[in-house]
Design a protein around this motif. Structure first.
Motif, PDB file in Angstrom:
ATOM      1  N   ALA A 232      -0.601 -14.919  -6.869  1.00  0.00           N
ATOM      2  CA  ALA A 232      -1.505 -14.080  -6.092  1.00  0.00           C
ATOM      3  C   ALA A 232      -0.966 -12.658  -6.052  1.00  0.00           C
ATOM      4  O   ALA A 232       0.226 -12.441  -5.873  1.00  0.00           O
ATOM      5  N   LEU A 233      -1.867 -11.716  -6.222  1.00  0.00           N
ATOM      6  CA  LEU A 233      -1.550 -10.296  -6.089  1.00  0.00           C
ATOM      7  C   LEU A 233      -2.383  -9.717  -4.954  1.00  0.00           C
ATOM      8  O   LEU A 233      -3.563 -10.051  -4.808  1.00  0.00           O
ATOM      9  N   ARG A 234      -1.766  -8.855  -4.177  1.00  0.00           N
ATOM     10  CA  ARG A 234      -2.523  -8.154  -3.142  1.00  0.00           C
ATOM     11  C   ARG A 234      -3.605  -7.313  -3.830  1.00  0.00           C
ATOM     12  O   ARG A 234      -3.387  -6.780  -4.915  1.00  0.00           O
ATOM     13  N   PRO A 235      -4.764  -7.208  -3.199  1.00  0.00           N
ATOM     14  CA  PRO A 235      -5.884  -6.492  -3.831  1.00  0.00           C
ATOM     15  C   PRO A 235      -5.543  -5.101  -4.354  1.00  0.00           C
ATOM     16  O   PRO A 235      -5.992  -4.712  -5.434  1.00  0.00           O
ATOM     17  N   ALA A 236      -4.716  -4.353  -3.648  1.00  0.00           N
ATOM     18  CA  ALA A 236      -4.378  -2.982  -4.078  1.00  0.00           C
ATOM     19  C   ALA A 236      -3.605  -2.948  -5.391  1.00  0.00           C
ATOM     20  O   ALA A 236      -3.556  -1.907  -6.055  1.00  0.00           O
ATOM     21  N   TYR A 237      -3.020  -4.073  -5.792  1.00  0.00           N
ATOM     22  CA  TYR A 237      -2.189  -4.102  -7.000  1.00  0.00           C
ATOM     23  C   TYR A 237      -2.875  -4.787  -8.181  1.00  0.00           C
ATOM     24  O   TYR A 237      -2.289  -4.911  -9.252  1.00  0.00           O
ATOM     25  N   ARG A 238      -4.085  -5.240  -7.992  1.00  0.00           N
ATOM     26  CA  ARG A 238      -4.796  -5.916  -9.071  1.00  0.00           C
ATOM     27  C   ARG A 238      -5.315  -4.911 -10.099  1.00  0.00           C
ATOM     28  O   ARG A 238      -5.589  -3.767  -9.789  1.00  0.00           O
ATOM     29  N   GLY A 239      -5.419  -5.387 -11.344  1.00  0.00           N
ATOM     30  CA  GLY A 239      -5.955  -4.540 -12.406  1.00  0.00           C
ATOM     31  C   GLY A 239      -4.981  -3.511 -12.940  1.00  0.00           C
ATOM     32  O   GLY A 239      -5.371  -2.590 -13.649  1.00  0.00           O
TER      33      GLY A 239
END
Length: 131
Positions: A47-54
């Motif tokens: 799982a990645l925190r949303p701010a670090y995705r992409g």
């Protein structure tokens, strides 16, 4: 973030090796790796925190875990994701995994049904990557 059932996470959380995914000095996410069949390891939660995705962190985490597994004699990395997790299915295939099995009705025992992309999560799609 990577599993709809808190009970499921608590059941497997202490059974493997937990990797911290960092970016800019912050914890961006986690990846949990457990022993599977002979000479195989399984990513059971990433799982990645949303701010670090992409930003390529997930890909880099998979590559580092693959290198780690290879260095300790593991020849196969596996992962499972819900049939409804279209983004996850695409991500794992882009990182070299191929589908090899479907565990039908895997998520039917979860306390509450869950939906992603308008699809009910019911089956576990298993993917593998040979190292």
């Amino acid at each position: 973030m990577a599993d709809e059932s808190r009970e499921a996470v608590e059941a497997y959380l202490h059974k493997g090796k937990l990797f911290r995914i960092e970016a800019d000095g912050n914890v961006a996410g986690v990846l949990l790796l457990v022993s599977a069949a002979e000479e195989s390891m399984e990513i059971v939660n990433m799982a990645l925190r949303p701010a670090y995705r992409g930003k390529g962190l997930g890909r880099e985490a998979v590559e580092q875990v693959a290198a780690y597994c290879s260095s300790i004699g593991i020849s196969r990395l596996i992962v499972g994701t819900a049939n409804s997790s279209i983004g996850n299915l695409a991500f794992y295939q882009r990182t070299g995994f191929r589908m090899y099995d479907i565990l039908q009705a895997y998520f039917d025992h979860y306390p509450e049904p869950f939906y992603e992309n308008g699809i009910r999560g019911r089956d576990m799609v298993m993917l593998e990557r040979f190292l």
